[in-house]
Design a protein around this motif. Structure first.
Motif, short mmCIF file in Angstrom:
data_model
loop_
_atom_site.label_atom_id
_atom_site.label_comp_id
_atom_site.label_asym_id
_atom_site.label_seq_id
_atom_site.Cartn_x
_atom_site.Cartn_y
_atom_site.Cartn_z
N GLN A 141 -31.72 27.18 -21.40
CA GLN A 141 -30.46 27.65 -20.82
C GLN A 141 -30.73 28.83 -19.89
O GLN A 141 -30.13 28.96 -18.84
CB GLN A 141 -29.48 28.06 -21.93
CG GLN A 141 -28.98 26.91 -22.77
CD GLN A 141 -28.11 25.95 -21.98
OE1 GLN A 141 -27.45 26.33 -21.04
NE2 GLN A 141 -28.14 24.68 -22.35
N PHE A 162 -24.31 18.31 -13.01
CA PHE A 162 -25.53 18.21 -13.82
C PHE A 162 -26.23 16.93 -13.39
O PHE A 162 -25.63 15.87 -13.34
CB PHE A 162 -25.22 18.23 -15.32
CG PHE A 162 -24.28 17.16 -15.79
CD1 PHE A 162 -24.75 16.00 -16.35
CD2 PHE A 162 -22.90 17.31 -15.66
CE1 PHE A 162 -23.88 15.00 -16.78
CE2 PHE A 162 -22.02 16.32 -16.07
CZ PHE A 162 -22.52 15.16 -16.64
N GLN A 169 -34.29 26.93 -11.60
CA GLN A 169 -34.41 25.66 -10.89
C GLN A 169 -35.78 25.01 -11.04
O GLN A 169 -36.21 24.77 -12.13
CB GLN A 169 -34.09 25.87 -9.41
CG GLN A 169 -32.79 26.56 -9.16
CD GLN A 169 -31.61 25.65 -9.38
OE1 GLN A 169 -31.79 24.45 -9.41
NE2 GLN A 169 -30.44 26.17 -9.56
N PHE A 228 -24.96 21.05 -20.62
CA PHE A 228 -24.69 21.61 -19.30
C PHE A 228 -23.26 21.30 -18.87
O PHE A 228 -22.61 22.12 -18.21
CB PHE A 228 -25.71 21.14 -18.28
CG PHE A 228 -27.04 21.83 -18.42
CD1 PHE A 228 -27.10 23.22 -18.46
CD2 PHE A 228 -28.21 21.11 -18.54
CE1 PHE A 228 -28.31 23.87 -18.60
CE2 PHE A 228 -29.43 21.77 -18.69
CZ PHE A 228 -29.48 23.15 -18.72
N ALA A 264 -32.70 27.65 -16.82
CA ALA A 264 -31.97 26.74 -15.93
C ALA A 264 -31.70 27.39 -14.58
O ALA A 264 -31.64 26.73 -13.56
CB ALA A 264 -30.65 26.32 -16.57
N ASP A 265 -31.59 28.72 -14.57
CA ASP A 265 -31.31 29.41 -13.31
C ASP A 265 -32.53 29.47 -12.40
O ASP A 265 -32.41 29.85 -11.24
CB ASP A 265 -30.82 30.84 -13.60
CG ASP A 265 -29.49 30.81 -14.32
OD1 ASP A 265 -28.75 29.82 -14.12
OD2 ASP A 265 -29.18 31.72 -15.10
N TYR A 301 -27.04 22.09 -12.68
CA TYR A 301 -28.08 22.20 -13.70
C TYR A 301 -28.88 20.91 -13.74
O TYR A 301 -28.39 19.86 -13.36
CB TYR A 301 -27.46 22.46 -15.07
CG TYR A 301 -26.67 23.73 -15.14
CD1 TYR A 301 -27.31 24.96 -15.10
CD2 TYR A 301 -25.28 23.69 -15.22
CE1 TYR A 301 -26.58 26.14 -15.14
CE2 TYR A 301 -24.55 24.87 -15.27
CZ TYR A 301 -25.20 26.09 -15.23
OH TYR A 301 -24.48 27.24 -15.27
#
Lengths: 300, 335, 386
Positions: free
Chosen positions: B287, C36, B293, C89, B290-291, C77
């Motif tokens: 999580q 997503f 990429q 997500f 996820a930023d 995401y």
């Protein structure tokens, strides 16, 4: 007894499955040999083994795309993989000396994710084609066809096995690796630099893996994530054959490939992988150390 | 020594209970609840796996298979055959226990990597069956799972409930439920560890030969703990399926098996609280990453590798060791 | 020790919570489009072009002044093709990021895992995945842009029938796409009555050789044609193995490989094979009167100029998804979720790259089977045959 009479179509089908199985089996065998080398030297199961394969194929493809001649590209790709093997041992395995076996496995898993991530950044996510080494014309044998690249896989595989046998039985370095795998302390006592030997084992294993990755790329294509499943199958092959046994790795690889192809041909393509995995369980039930695994004396 | 050990364990359980019940004071977003619920359920499975890996010293690379079996059994019985969730969960756990026992007897004779290989094969076979039996399981695209129900009363993340006169959302209700399940799972595991069985297990881990010499029936204990850990996985899998409302064969897959064992090793094999921390870290990390990429994979691999290289005993034991050392140092300095 | 740890934990949680709150409060202005996608993992050839498409067109729309005078903000995401990640997500998009609409879900598994949540949260969702189950039965908040695999099966089998081919050897991937395509093919064949599936083989997503399965199909009684349903590199290997075995039966692939990337992988082996696809691969062969022509040509040239890569049919699903979302928001005149949903459901004659969408209360896909064109590989490139 009627069924036993050689029905030409049935025979050519059988032959076709056999060719398919042996080709893919030879690849499994080469990967399994890589596992075996590292296992022998360090008792680590290297889950990043498949990544060497990927590096070999991807580096060759990308170098040739940049205009590097094929042969030079192959040499550079293999050298790159060799360096990665050394780096893996030096930077990831050696610093974790007092880690137990499971921890080492997780480290190699981390390394494989890392390498795959790098490859994805550098080379992207696409599948790439590598041309056959010698023409696309398949060879026909009794109604079954054999991809000319399969012969390359088998030939290169055989040469590599011969070289390895020579290396371990005729050269000092090879003998030193074997000695270290049998008893590290004793090896050190007789003056073998065991750290050097470990590094060498990782390097040779990486070279082997990358060459396998290159010869097989024309058949399977290559991409940043091709190593996952092939690496796993290689581990399976090594376990069937008996971890640490070179003969076992070759036999295990070929057996796995042939069983998969036969299962897909005669039983059910849905369950061919399940058949292969059941075979492993069966082998291990009756031979808990695989087909050729040495009896290891457990230290109490 | 034993007294001290169980006292330490009790502390761990109390600490965990405080964290579980205090968390709602700090989060209110339903997404965070749903993440926390998921973590609690996976952590429960990891606590079970830790009994096998951390205490009996046996490696399983196929544990997701049992998790997936529990999940699918519950999903299939509740959606195709109209069963209620609790009997499905219990019968599923029982069935998975039997399967684990049948499979476990022969494969637990294997040692080291051969055992890993055999568990991996079992996991794969389960995942392949779930993937192929489309009529029952919906195949690779997965299947929906009805809400969890108890005597006709439904627990859905989307519902509204009241607890002791307070209105609570379905997300919070699920979270509290999962939290309690995790606490019970930990409590049971700790009782097992402190029981004679647990002591026998630890002796198996220490040295199997020595254990069998002093008369411990190692195969029996190993099978027992294998079954227990499979039942843990099955129960958590069933709850996970109901909570998610939709499952795919990935819940039984090789990658998930690897993730589970990584949670155990990363958190600290043999430490019940440690492996829960492992589950929390490995569920939250994606999580956070996820930023980043396309760098997600590189970073994940790097973090995993570095943590294991520098903390080979796992997060919690390493930190605890470090703190203990510092404390004894400063105590020495004061005196 | 516990005390210290607990204090730090509290502090950390408080900071995180505050940060998240601040983040969601700040950006109330732009229209938030959530996504997503399977950008990595086995379905990355779907998610990758989809993400690229969304990124470039959100940029482009913003340069042109946005929608309803507001800028678009894309929050996306990577679910890596994993259904539970997709659900997480989706949950994050709805509850943390508070997006106005979701355009995403590269695979059927990822889409279906998010659907219960989306239905509950009542947020419009445009899926980019193919299977029939996504919009049949109709789910109130769920729409999709690709044609369903059932339409592909219908299109392929009708084309076979018109060539007098009635005995099919089927080979499909065991992944979601292939497996659902196989099921639809079997169902359509049964309904058509005169088509018979005489061989039914499968292969795993990462298999490297399908010669054994093809040998079996070749040996099947009376087989007249071969159909491969699958995506990824698998169908390219099937195509090559098919050529190596010198099977001379007419060969069909599904829309799962309708991209130039597939031709690159399969090479000469692909010569003569047919598949259903959107006109994106053959914009030049569309007649000038075709309303899709300018849109298809624009998308193709813009994408290829921006990313220096070939367009794929899958990226076009995202293009259509985004444009449908934009049209619905514009028609609704607001980002109110119910209003946008109603507007989506009433979209008529929306010309996209994939086809012309006519949504309705009982059709949340809005396409017909003839939005698929039958293409054939001739001299190494796609030709429109039908």
């Amino acid at each position: 007894m009627a069924a036993a009479r050689a029905d030409p179509i049935m025979f050519s089908e059988f032959l076709q499955y056999l060719f398919t199985g042996i080709t893919i089996g030879a690849i499994y065998a080469l990967i399994a040999l890589g596992f075996t080398l590292i296992y022998n030297a360090s008792h680590v199961i290297n889950f990043a083994q498949g990544e060497f394969l990927m590096i070999g194929g991807m580096a060759t493809v990308s170098l040739t795309a940049m205009g590097v001649p094929m042969l030079l590209a192959i040499v550079l790709a293999v050298a790159l993989a060799g360096l990665m093997g050394i780096a893996l041992q030096r930077l990831a395995i050696a610093p974790a000396k007092d880690a137990n076996v499971v921890t080492l496995i997780i480290i190699t898993i981390g390394a494989s994710i890392f390498i795959r991530g790098l490859a994805q950044l550098v080379w992207g996510k696409k599948y790439h084609v590598m041309p056959n080494f010698s023409g696309d014309e398949p060879i026909e044998v009794f109604g079954a066809v054999l991809n000319s690249q399969s012969l390359w896989v088998l030939g290169v595989g055989a040469v590599l096995v011969a070289v390895l046998v020579y290396f371990f039985t005729r050269t000092m370095t090879g003998k030193a690796i074997l000695a270290t795998s049998m008893n590290k302390d004793a090896a050190r006592l007789v003056g073998i630099r065991t750290q050097m030997v470990l590094m060498l084992a990782f390097m040779v294993s990486a070279l082997l893996g990358s060459i396998a990755g290159i010869v097989v790329a024309p058949i399977t294509f290559t991409s940043y994530d091709i190593g996952i499943i092939l690496g796993l199958k290689g581990f399976v092959a090594a376990a069937i054959g008996g971890l640490g046994s070179g003969v076992g790795a070759v036999v295990g690889g070929l057996a796995l490939g042939v069983v998969e192809a036969m299962a897909a041909g005669y039983l059910s393509s849905d369950y061919k992988d399940a058949v292969a995995f059941s075979m492993i369980l069966l082998v291990l039930f009756f031979m808990p150390r695989g087909l050729f695994g040495a009896k290891v004396v457990e230290r109490v | 020594m034993i007294v001290k050990l169980s006292e330490f364990r009790l502390k761990g359980l109390v600490f965990l209970a405080i964290v579980v019940f205090a968390l709602p004071l700090f989060i209110s977003n339903p997404f965070h609840y749903s993440l926390a619920t998921q973590i609690a359920l996976i952590a429960g499975a990891v606590v079970g796996l830790n009994l096998l890996v951390g205490f009996a010293g046996q490696i399983s690379l196929g544990h997701a298979g049992f998790f997936g079996l529990g999940a699918y059994f519950s999903a299939i019985m509740t959606s195709h055959y109209g069963w209620s969730a609790i009997p499905a969960l219990i019968v599923g756990a029982f069935g998975v226990g039997i399967i684990a026992w049948v499979v476990g007897r022969p494969i637990l004779r294997l040692k080291g990597h051969y055992l890993s290989m055999a568990t991996l094969a079992v996991g794969f076979i389960i995942a392949i069956i779930l993937n192929n039996e489309r009529e029952m399981t919906g195949g690779p695209d997965g299947m929906p799972v009805p809400a969890f129900d108890v005597f006709g009363w439904e627990l859905s993340p989307f519902g509204q409930y009241s607890l002791f006169g307070m209105d609570i959302s379905g997300d919070l209700a699920w979270y509290l439920f999962a939290g309690v399940v995790l606490l019970v799972a930990v409590w049971l595991a700790q009782n097992l560890i402190d029981s004679p069985i647990g002591r026998a297990l630890r002796s198996v881990h220490g040295s199997e030969v020595a254990a069998s010499v002093v008369g411990v029936n190692t195969t029996k204990y190993k099978s027992l703990v294998f079954v227990i850990s499979a039942v843990y996985a099955s129960v958590m899998g069933a709850l996970y399926a109901h909570f998610q409302g939709f499952i795919t064969p990935a819940v039984a897959g090789f990658e998930f098996s690897i993730l589970l064992i990584t949670m155990v090793v990363l958190g600290g094999m043999g430490s019940t609280i440690g492996v829960i921390i492992g589950a929390v870290v490995l569920e939250l990390l994606p999580q956070v990453l996820a930023d980043f990429q396309e760098f997600e994979m590189v970073l994940f691999g790097l973090i995993l590798m570095l943590t294991m290289i520098f903390m080979p005993k796992g997060l919690l034991p390493t930190v605890a060791n470090f703190l203990a050392k510092r404390r004894s140092k400063s105590a020495g300095g004061d005196a | 020790m516990n005390g210290t740890l607990a204090r730090y934990t509290k502090k950390f949680l408080a900071i995180t919570a505050a940060g998240l709150l601040a983040m969601s409060a700040q950006a109330a202005d732009p229209i938030r489009i959530g996504s997503f996608l399977s950008v990595t993992g086995p379905a990355s050839f779907l998610g990758d072009p989809e993400l690229k498409t969304l990124e470039m067109y959100v940029e482009k729309i913003n340069e042109e002044g946005g929608v309803l005078g507001r800028q678009l903000e894309l929050i996306h995401y990577d679910d890596a093709g994993n259904a539970s990640k997709a659900r997480n997500f989706a949950s994050r998009l709805i509850r943390s990021d508070r997006v106005d609409i979701i355009v995403g879900g590269s695979t059927t598994g990822a889409t279906m895992a998010a659907v219960p949540l989306i239905e509950q949260a009542q947020i419009p969702f445009i899926s980019l995945a193919g299977a029939t189950v996504i919009t049949t039965p109709v789910k109130k908040w769920v729409f999709k842009t690709p044609q369903s695999d059932r339409m592909a099966a219908e299109r392929i089998l009708t084309d076979m029938e018109s060539r007098g081919l009635t005995k099919i050897g089927l080979i499909s991937g065991t992944g979601g796409f292939g497996s659902s395509g196989r099921e639809q093919t079997l169902a359509v064949a049964k309904e058509m009555g005169n088509i018979e599936v005489v061989a039914d083989e499968t292969y795993g997503g990462s298999d490297t050789d399908m010669t054994a399965q093809l040998t079996n199909i070749r040996g099947a009684d009376g087989v007249q044609t071969i159909l491969n349903f699958g995506f990824g590199q698998g169908p390219a290997i099937v195509t090559r193995n098919y050529a190596q075995l010198s099977i001379d039966l007419p060969f069909y692939q599904s829309h799962g490989v309708a991209s130039d990337g597939f031709l690159e992988l399969a090479g000469d082996s692909a010569e003569g094979l047919r598949l259903p696809a959107s006109p994106l691969l053959v914009p030049a062969s569309l007649p000038d009167s075709d309303p899709q022509k300018p849109i298809v040509e624009a998308y193709k040239s813009e994408y290829e100029a921006r990313w220096n890569a070939k367009v794929s049919t899958f990226g076009a699903y995202a293009y259509d998804g985004l444009m449908l979302a934009v049209e619905a928001i514009e028609k609704a005149g607001t980002t109110d979720k119910a209003a946008v949903r109603d507007a989506l459901e009433n979209i008529q004659g929306h010309v996209g790259v994939t086809g012309t969408y006519n949504m309705s209360a009982d059709d949340h896909n809005g396409l017909t089977a003839d939005s698929f064109r039958i293409l054939e590989v001739q001299n190494g490139s796609w030709k429109l045959v039908n």
